[in-house]
Design a protein around this motif. Structure first.
Motif: not given
Length: 151
Positions: A16-22
Motif C-alpha cells: 500500500t502506498h501512503f501519500a505524504q501528509t502536508y
C-alpha cells in the motif's frame, strides 16, 4: 522452531502506498476543495503579495503557522495536497536548520485543501508571545525573509 513457509508468502498484492501528509496553518476560512494560491497578501512579514505559499509535513510547524499568521479569525490547520513542485523553505532550512527538521516547504503552485485538523493543541501563550516578539525584533532590524515578495 521453524515458521510455516506459507506465512511468509505474499498475498500477491503490491504494498500500500501512503501519500505524504502536508499541513498549512493560517487564519483563513477555507473549505475542502478550495485552493491556496500565490498572489494574495502574505500572512506574515510585510503583508505584500506573496510569491510563494507554504506547507509543512509536521503538525507543530503548521500550528506555528496558524498562531503567527495575521488576522482576527480562528487559527486553522488544513490538510493540503500540493498541485505542483515544492521545495525546501530557505527560511527554515539550509544553514539555519540543516536537513529541514521542520519539514517546511514552499511552492509557486496551488495547494488543494483536502481536510482540516480540528483537534490540536497550540503552544503556551508565553511561548507564542516570545516568538512574535522575536519576529518583531528581526523586522525592526531590517532582517527580512529569504522568500521573495512581488511588489
Amino acid at each position: 522452531m521453524e515458521k510455516n513457509n506459507k506465512d511468509n508468502k505474499s498475498n500477491g498484492k503490491s504494498a500500500t502506498h501512503f501519500a505524504q501528509t502536508y499541513f498549512h496553518g493560517t487564519k483563513a476560512d477555507l473549505k475542502v476543495g478550495d485552493f491556496i494560491e500565490v498572489g494574495f497578501n502574505s500572512n506574515f512579514g510585510q503583508r505584500k503579495n506573496s510569491k510563494y505559499i507554504f506547507l509543512t509535513a509536521t503538525l507543530d510547524a503548521a500550528i506555528w503557522g496558524a498562531e503567527l499568521s495575521f488576522g482576527e479569525g480562528p487559527e486553522r490547520i488544513y490538510l493540503v495536497e500540493p498541485i505542483g513542485a515544492i521545495e525546501d523553505d530557505p527560511d527554515l532550512t539550509d544553514k539555519k536548520f540543516p536537513g529541514n527538521p521542520t519539514k517546511s516547504y514552499r511552492s509557486t503552485h496551488p495547494f488543494k485543501v483536502i481536510g482540516e485538523v480540528t483537534i490540536w493543541q497550540g503552544h503556551p501563550p508565553e511561548q507564542v508571545k516570545a516568538m512574535k516578539d522575536g519576529l518583531e525584533r528581526l523586522k525592526e532590524q531590517g532582517i527580512n525573509s529569504l522568500n521573495d515578495f512581488d511588489s
